[in-house]
Design a protein around this motif. Structure first.
Motif, PDB file in Angstrom:
ATOM      1  N   GLU A  14       0.824  -1.205   0.000  1.00  0.00           N
ATOM      2  CA  GLU A  14       0.000   0.000   0.000  1.00  0.00           C
ATOM      3  C   GLU A  14       0.865   1.266   0.000  1.00  0.00           C
ATOM      4  O   GLU A  14       0.573   2.237  -0.692  1.00  0.00           O
ATOM      5  CB  GLU A  14      -0.915  -0.001   1.220  1.00  0.00           C
ATOM      6  N   ASP A  15       1.935   1.228   0.777  1.00  0.00           N
ATOM      7  CA  ASP A  15       2.829   2.393   0.848  1.00  0.00           C
ATOM      8  C   ASP A  15       3.580   2.602  -0.468  1.00  0.00           C
ATOM      9  O   ASP A  15       3.727   3.736  -0.937  1.00  0.00           O
ATOM     10  CB  ASP A  15       3.830   2.223   1.992  1.00  0.00           C
ATOM     11  N   ILE A  16       4.055   1.509  -1.057  1.00  0.00           N
ATOM     12  CA  ILE A  16       4.762   1.615  -2.338  1.00  0.00           C
ATOM     13  C   ILE A  16       3.837   2.194  -3.409  1.00  0.00           C
ATOM     14  O   ILE A  16       4.225   3.066  -4.188  1.00  0.00           O
ATOM     15  CB  ILE A  16       5.315   0.239  -2.777  1.00  0.00           C
ATOM     16  N   ARG A  17       2.604   1.726  -3.426  1.00  0.00           N
ATOM     17  CA  ARG A  17       1.630   2.224  -4.407  1.00  0.00           C
ATOM     18  C   ARG A  17       1.383   3.721  -4.207  1.00  0.00           C
ATOM     19  O   ARG A  17       1.338   4.493  -5.163  1.00  0.00           O
ATOM     20  CB  ARG A  17       0.324   1.445  -4.298  1.00  0.00           C
ATOM     21  N   THR A  18       1.239   4.138  -2.946  1.00  0.00           N
ATOM     22  CA  THR A  18       0.998   5.549  -2.649  1.00  0.00           C
ATOM     23  C   THR A  18       2.169   6.406  -3.120  1.00  0.00           C
ATOM     24  O   THR A  18       1.979   7.480  -3.713  1.00  0.00           O
ATOM     25  CB  THR A  18       0.783   5.752  -1.134  1.00  0.00           C
ATOM     26  N   LEU A  19       3.375   5.949  -2.876  1.00  0.00           N
ATOM     27  CA  LEU A  19       4.565   6.688  -3.305  1.00  0.00           C
ATOM     28  C   LEU A  19       4.606   6.823  -4.822  1.00  0.00           C
ATOM     29  O   LEU A  19       4.848   7.904  -5.363  1.00  0.00           O
ATOM     30  CB  LEU A  19       5.836   5.986  -2.801  1.00  0.00           C
TER      31      LEU A  19
END
Length: 366
Positions: A88-93
């Protein structure tokens, strides 16, 4: 009201000094690290000031910092120095055009999958762990790196880097880390893996090891003029913490001041109460975990010395040096103003590292 005062001219001076240090090779990229709320300057205001002074590449340590900059309207290149395997964090970045760091098989595979889903090349830097033990591929696991990185179809590697663990003190180990990094990069290139721009220098290594500048340098604390060793560049400390005298009173001889009763007045003493303490960053220094063993011993010895010998710290009120009495409290200190012309609401100046000043305290740019 307590506030941090930031001198724009001193900051501009430090920026120019740093630029002069790398001007011999205009191929070297200057990456401004604006983590920790912009080293205490206020991350958005600070980053915009750097942009206005010709810097266009930034780095942060957390996703929250990166998103705050993007939400403020800053569109310049932005690198997230920490690696993560949380999808989820990688996608947001990626969705916020933040350059990610890949430091493991898992983070590489997740980023590649997201890139495929979004039908785009994900911008990334590769992190190599050369002996810090945090993020990154361990430098001697080269076969694993090759197996992970070579098949990636949806990732554009724009850089490769490492982080020195003790560049401010341990030259020998820093050189060893550098050699490990260079050897690892050579192996990647031999296997036709793009490495992009190479960067290893934090502020300390940037000043001490010009031969390690490579394609880019990451500068953080140098901008605010606070370095962990001799300031050979003549950088200026750009900010200070200020408060005001809240109360004045006279204490009798033999009166205890502060926690633990380590200080007792030797005579009748006129004091000023300042609403500023540890929570505001007063006398907060680099964490003990960042020091050598001998420095830890010295730190403890100084603590004991302060307790036993009542070693005093000072503040400036109306440009007059006034000793702090007793231990510093969480929100208050008591200052000896005996014989001085000091009044309620007079300005108090602390020479403290503004990186450790609470982010809720107002930043005042002058």
């Amino acid at each position: 009201m307590n506030s941090v005062v930031i001198n724009k001219e001193d900051l501009r001076y430090n920026i120019e000094k740093i630029k002069e240090y790398i001007i011999k090779d205009d191929k070297i990229k200057l990456i401004a690290v604006v983590k920790s709320n912009g080293y205490g300057l206020g991350i958005v205001e600070y980053t915009n000031f750097l942009i206005d002074n010709g810097i266009d590449y930034f780095a942060v340590s957390t996703m929250e910092e990166a998103l705050k900059l993007r939400k403020s309207g800053i569109k310049e290149k932005l690198l997230m120095l920490s690696s993560t395997c949380i999808e989820e964090d990688i996608r947001t970045l990626i969705e916020n055009n933040i350059i990610i760091t890949i430091g493991s098989k898992e983070s590489a595979e997740i980023a590649n999958k997201i890139g495929q889903e979004l039908k785009q090349k994900v911008k990334a830097h590769i992190k190599i762990d050369t002996g810090f033990g945090r993020y990154g591929f361990v430098y001697n696991n080269r076969e694993q790196m090759i197996q992970v990185l070579k098949p990636l179809k949806n990732i554009k590697i724009e850089g490769t880097f490492t982080h020195f663990s003790n560049a401010y003190y341990d030259d020998k180990y820093t050189i060893l880390q550098f050699e490990r990094f260079i050897n690892c990069v050579e192996v990647l290139k031999m296997n036709e893996i793009e490495t992009g721009m190479l960067h290893v220098c934090n502020t300390s290594a940037f000043i001490k090891f010009p031969n390690m500048h490579l394609n880019a340098v990451r500068i953080g604390s140098a901008f605010n003029g606070r370095v962990s060793f001799e300031n050979s560049m003549g950088l200026r400390k750009i900010g200070y913490l200020k408060s005001n005298v809240a109360e004045i009173k006279t204490l009798p001889k033999g009166f205890n001041i502060g926690y633990s009763n380590i200080y007792k007045t030797k005579k009748e003493t006129k004091v000023a109460i300042i609403p500023c303490g540890y929570s505001d960053g007063v006398n907060v220094n680099v964490g003990k975990d960042m020091l050598r063993f001998i420095d830890k011993i010295r730190y403890i010895a100084n603590d004991i010395k302060e307790l036993l010998k009542k070693q005093q710290l000072f503040v400036k009120i109306n440009r007059q040096r006034c000793p702090i009495l007793g231990r510093i409290g969480t929100y208050h200190i008591t200052v000896d103003i005996t014989g001085k012309d000091i009044r309620i609401d007079d300005e108090v100046v602390f020479d403290t590292n503004i990186k450790y000043v609470d982010s809720s305290i107002r930043r005042e740019w002058k």
